[in-house]
Scaffold this motif. Structure first.
Motif, PDB file in Angstrom:
ATOM      1  N   LYS A 160      15.815   2.017  19.480  1.00 18.53           N
ATOM      2  CA  LYS A 160      15.870   3.033  20.523  1.00 18.53           C
ATOM      3  C   LYS A 160      14.755   2.891  21.537  1.00 18.53           C
ATOM      4  N   GLN A 161      13.812   1.935  21.271  1.00 18.18           N
ATOM      5  CA  GLN A 161      12.671   1.730  22.174  1.00 18.18           C
ATOM      6  C   GLN A 161      11.965   3.066  22.456  1.00 18.18           C
ATOM      7  N   THR A 162      11.610   3.733  21.371  1.00 17.76           N
ATOM      8  CA  THR A 162      10.950   5.029  21.490  1.00 17.76           C
ATOM      9  C   THR A 162       9.845   5.146  20.441  1.00 17.76           C
ATOM     10  N   ILE A 163       8.968   6.100  20.655  1.00 19.98           N
ATOM     11  CA  ILE A 163       7.859   6.336  19.722  1.00 19.98           C
ATOM     12  C   ILE A 163       8.313   7.325  18.662  1.00 19.98           C
ATOM     13  N   LEU A 164       8.118   6.948  17.400  1.00 14.67           N
ATOM     14  CA  LEU A 164       8.472   7.805  16.272  1.00 14.67           C
ATOM     15  C   LEU A 164       7.240   8.059  15.415  1.00 14.67           C
ATOM     16  N   ASN A 165       7.258   9.189  14.721  1.00 17.07           N
ATOM     17  CA  ASN A 165       6.133   9.581  13.853  1.00 17.07           C
ATOM     18  C   ASN A 165       6.610   9.736  12.417  1.00 17.07           C
ATOM     19  N   ILE A 166       5.690   9.511  11.490  1.00 21.54           N
ATOM     20  CA  ILE A 166       6.013   9.641  10.073  1.00 21.54           C
ATOM     21  C   ILE A 166       4.725   9.909   9.298  1.00 21.54           C
ATOM     22  N   GLU A 167       4.849  10.657   8.201  1.00 18.00           N
ATOM     23  CA  GLU A 167       3.748  10.852   7.256  1.00 18.00           C
ATOM     24  C   GLU A 167       4.160  10.251   5.925  1.00 18.00           C
ATOM     25  N   TYR A 168       3.248   9.494   5.317  1.00 17.46           N
ATOM     26  CA  TYR A 168       3.580   8.810   4.067  1.00 17.46           C
ATOM     27  C   TYR A 168       2.320   8.669   3.213  1.00 17.46           C
ATOM     28  N   ARG A 175      -8.041   1.562  -1.830  1.00 19.76           N
ATOM     29  CA  ARG A 175      -9.325   1.538  -2.540  1.00 19.76           C
ATOM     30  C   ARG A 175      -9.367   2.594  -3.653  1.00 19.76           C
ATOM     31  N   ASP A 176      -8.284   2.601  -4.449  1.00 26.93           N
ATOM     32  CA  ASP A 176      -8.153   3.516  -5.591  1.00 26.93           C
ATOM     33  C   ASP A 176      -8.120   4.983  -5.172  1.00 26.93           C
ATOM     34  N   ARG A 177      -7.862   5.223  -3.901  1.00 23.12           N
ATOM     35  CA  ARG A 177      -7.736   6.583  -3.410  1.00 23.12           C
ATOM     36  C   ARG A 177      -6.284   6.845  -3.004  1.00 23.12           C
ATOM     37  N   HIS A 178      -5.809   8.028  -3.338  1.00 20.15           N
ATOM     38  CA  HIS A 178      -4.466   8.427  -2.930  1.00 20.15           C
ATOM     39  C   HIS A 178      -4.597   9.274  -1.665  1.00 20.15           C
ATOM     40  N   MET A 179      -4.023   8.787  -0.584  1.00 22.17           N
ATOM     41  CA  MET A 179      -4.174   9.443   0.709  1.00 22.17           C
ATOM     42  C   MET A 179      -2.820   9.638   1.357  1.00 22.17           C
ATOM     43  N   TRP A 180      -2.837  10.537   2.346  1.00 18.51           N
ATOM     44  CA  TRP A 180      -1.671  10.736   3.191  1.00 18.51           C
ATOM     45  C   TRP A 180      -2.023  10.244   4.591  1.00 18.51           C
ATOM     46  N   VAL A 225       0.806  -1.224   0.000  1.00 17.58           N
ATOM     47  CA  VAL A 225       0.000   0.000   0.000  1.00 17.58           C
ATOM     48  C   VAL A 225       0.840   1.274   0.000  1.00 17.58           C
ATOM     49  N   VAL A 226       2.034   1.248   0.588  1.00 19.88           N
ATOM     50  CA  VAL A 226       2.858   2.451   0.700  1.00 19.88           C
ATOM     51  C   VAL A 226       3.492   2.780  -0.653  1.00 19.88           C
ATOM     52  N   ARG A 227       3.538   4.077  -0.973  1.00 23.35           N
ATOM     53  CA  ARG A 227       4.140   4.496  -2.231  1.00 23.35           C
ATOM     54  C   ARG A 227       5.607   4.127  -2.249  1.00 23.35           C
ATOM     55  N   GLU A 228       6.099   3.774  -3.420  1.00 23.17           N
ATOM     56  CA  GLU A 228       7.426   3.185  -3.546  1.00 23.17           C
ATOM     57  C   GLU A 228       8.521   4.053  -2.954  1.00 23.17           C
ATOM     58  N   ASP A 229       8.455   5.359  -3.172  1.00 24.30           N
ATOM     59  CA  ASP A 229       9.538   6.218  -2.696  1.00 24.30           C
ATOM     60  C   ASP A 229       9.507   6.428  -1.188  1.00 24.30           C
ATOM     61  N   TYR A 230       8.458   5.906  -0.473  1.00 23.80           N
ATOM     62  CA  TYR A 230       8.380   6.047   0.979  1.00 23.80           C
ATOM     63  C   TYR A 230       8.557   4.718   1.705  1.00 23.80           C
ATOM     64  N   ILE A 231       8.725   3.624   0.983  1.00 20.49           N
ATOM     65  CA  ILE A 231       8.838   2.298   1.622  1.00 20.49           C
ATOM     66  C   ILE A 231      10.046   2.237   2.549  1.00 20.49           C
ATOM     67  N   GLU A 232      11.191   2.670   2.070  1.00 19.26           N
ATOM     68  CA  GLU A 232      12.401   2.599   2.873  1.00 19.26           C
ATOM     69  C   GLU A 232      12.316   3.525   4.076  1.00 19.26           C
ATOM     70  N   ARG A 233      11.641   4.662   3.953  1.00 14.16           N
ATOM     71  CA  ARG A 233      11.492   5.555   5.105  1.00 14.16           C
ATOM     72  C   ARG A 233      10.672   4.882   6.198  1.00 14.16           C
ATOM     73  N   CYS A 234       9.580   4.213   5.825  1.00  8.01           N
ATOM     74  CA  CYS A 234       8.748   3.534   6.825  1.00  8.01           C
ATOM     75  C   CYS A 234       9.531   2.388   7.495  1.00  8.01           C
ATOM     76  N   ALA A 235      10.290   1.626   6.709  1.00  8.15           N
ATOM     77  CA  ALA A 235      11.082   0.523   7.264  1.00  8.15           C
ATOM     78  C   ALA A 235      12.138   1.055   8.225  1.00  8.15           C
ATOM     79  N   GLU A 236      12.728   2.189   7.896  1.00  7.41           N
ATOM     80  CA  GLU A 236      13.734   2.783   8.761  1.00  7.41           C
ATOM     81  C   GLU A 236      13.131   3.248  10.077  1.00  7.41           C
ATOM     82  N   VAL A 237      11.893   3.750  10.056  1.00  4.69           N
ATOM     83  CA  VAL A 237      11.215   4.165  11.284  1.00  4.69           C
ATOM     84  C   VAL A 237      10.986   2.956  12.190  1.00  4.69           C
TER      85      VAL A 237
END
Length: 415
Positions: free
Chosen positions: A89-97, A102-107, A70-82
């Motif tokens: 680090k056993q910490t909470i991190l945030n990310i937008e991707y 369902r044929d909708r492009h969302m953030w 589901v994740v856009r190709e250019d953001y896959i590695e960013r999500c995996a890195e998070v």
């Protein structure tokens, strides 16, 4: 057996508590608008909970799927890195991707929290609308900054003509300042209200209008403006509006007036130069001057020639003036009368006029017109006229040309 039964009872109680907690969690997730799932460190779904945006069947089928689905190709590695960084680090991190769902492009805005040594809790929510709103607000700020710094006047008005926005330039042009937004569009122009109403109606029917109008100022003056009006279609329940861009034409008009004035000065200078060249005074000897005439000899040209010749006679004390008409075309009654007037004016100043360059056609014309050339010495060529003017006065014949008698008295030309 007693210990086993006691342990079983404890386990059953624990299971009941877990089932009750599971039920509460599922009930909480079922009314949530978030995306809730557990991922391992490789980004593979371990479990997904049904929510208002994730149907139960989709949640069941999501187990074992990778976030790349589901994740856009250019953001896959960013999500995996998070995920990896959160576990390390056993910490909470945030990310937008961005995702395609369902044929909708969302953030999606997600929080990644370590759950075990190898899994994370991933909670995401749709922030597409917020991003669009933020983008629209940024565009609005950019538009306002652009409009406020624009040299042209910009204003927005409702369909009824009420102005609800005016940039700095438009406020300065009207002279109302901040009170411009309290004006009606029909009152801001000096044209009749019916004309402005027709222009506004045309914009709402055809989408735009361009033309020249006079912008009324607070002090009673007017500014000529090139005006463009464009219809802005209403969106999200908002009514349509009319955008107006007014450019002050005063500098352009002033530049045009200056250009025309400069052009007129150039034309006058050229005319003066042409007059100077067309009626030159050529001194031949002391007291003798020649003025060759070329082209047509109308009243204006004859007046210029006479003024220049008379000025030269007075200024340089010329006693003899040679007027050469070799280059004059089409000698008619007007031209002949002009020559006579020049001769009479020269005599009044004590100068003798010698007329040269009279050809056969010109002579025939003068005879037919009955022109009286008494008191004017005539020669067929400029050379003979110069020789006559430079001859000693004692030997100079008077009143004739080349030894011929002077023409007869002037005949009255036919009416």
């Amino acid at each position: 057996m007693t210990d086993i039964e006691r342990e079983n009872a404890t386990l059953r109680q624990r299971v009941a508590e877990l089932e009750k907690a599971q039920a509460k969690l599922e009930a909480l997730c079922s009314v949530s608008t978030a995306f809730i799932a557990f991922f391992d460190r490789n980004g593979v779904v371990q479990e997904m909970f049904p929510t208002l945006v994730i149907p139960a069947e989709m949640a069941r089928n999501a187990r074992g799927r990778h976030l790349t689905s589901v994740v856009r190709e250019d953001y896959i590695e960013r999500c995996a890195e998070v995920i990896r960084e959160s576990l390390a680090k056993q910490t909470i991190l945030n990310i937008e991707y961005p995702v395609t769902f369902r044929d909708r492009h969302m953030w999606i805005q997600a929080a990644c929290k370590p759950f075990t040594d190898d899994t994370v809790l991933w909670v995401g929510r749709d922030v597409t609308a917020q991003r669009q709103l933020a983008s629209a607000q940024a565009e609005l700020r950019d538009f306002q900054a652009l409009a406020d710094s624009a040299p042209d006047g910009v204003c927005l008005a409702s369909q009824e003509g009420a102005v609800f926005y005016a940039n700095q330039a438009f406020r300065a042009m009207t002279g109302h300042g901040g009170g411009t937004v309290e004006q009606r569009l029909f009152d801001l122009y000096a044209e009749e209200q019916e004309q402005i109403s027709g222009i506004v109606q045309r914009c709402f029917e055809h989408g735009s209008w361009q033309g020249t109008l006079r912008l009324a100022q607070h002090d009673g003056g007017t500014i000529p403006c090139q005006v463009s009006m464009v219809l802005l279609a209403g969106q999200a329940g908002r009514p349509p509006a009319l955008a107006t861009i007014a450019r002050d034409l005063t500098p352009l008009y002033e530049a045009e007036r200056e250009r025309l004035a400069l052009q007129e000065q150039v034309i006058q200078a050229q005319q003066a130069a042409l007059r100077e060249l067309s009626t030159p005074l050529v001194p031949l000897a002391e007291g003798v001057v020649a003025m060759p005439l070329i082209g047509s000899l109308d009243m204006t040209r004859a007046q210029q020639a006479m003024e220049k010749l008379l000025d030269g006679i007075v200024q340089h004390q010329f006693h003899t003036a040679i007027l050469d008409v070799t280059g004059v075309k089409n000698v008619d009654a007007e031209s002949a009368d002009a020559l006579l007037r020049i001769a009479r004016a020269a005599r009044l100043l004590g100068a003798h006029l010698v007329l040269t360059g009279i050809g056969s056609d010109t002579a025939q014309t003068l005879v037919d017109l009955g022109v009286d050339l008494a008191g004017i010495t005539t020669h067929s060529t400029l050379q003979s006229g110069i020789a006559h003017a430079l001859a000693p006065r004692a030997r100079r014949p008077r009143g004739h040309a080349n030894g011929a008698p002077a023409p007869p008295a002037r005949l009255r030309p036919p009416a």
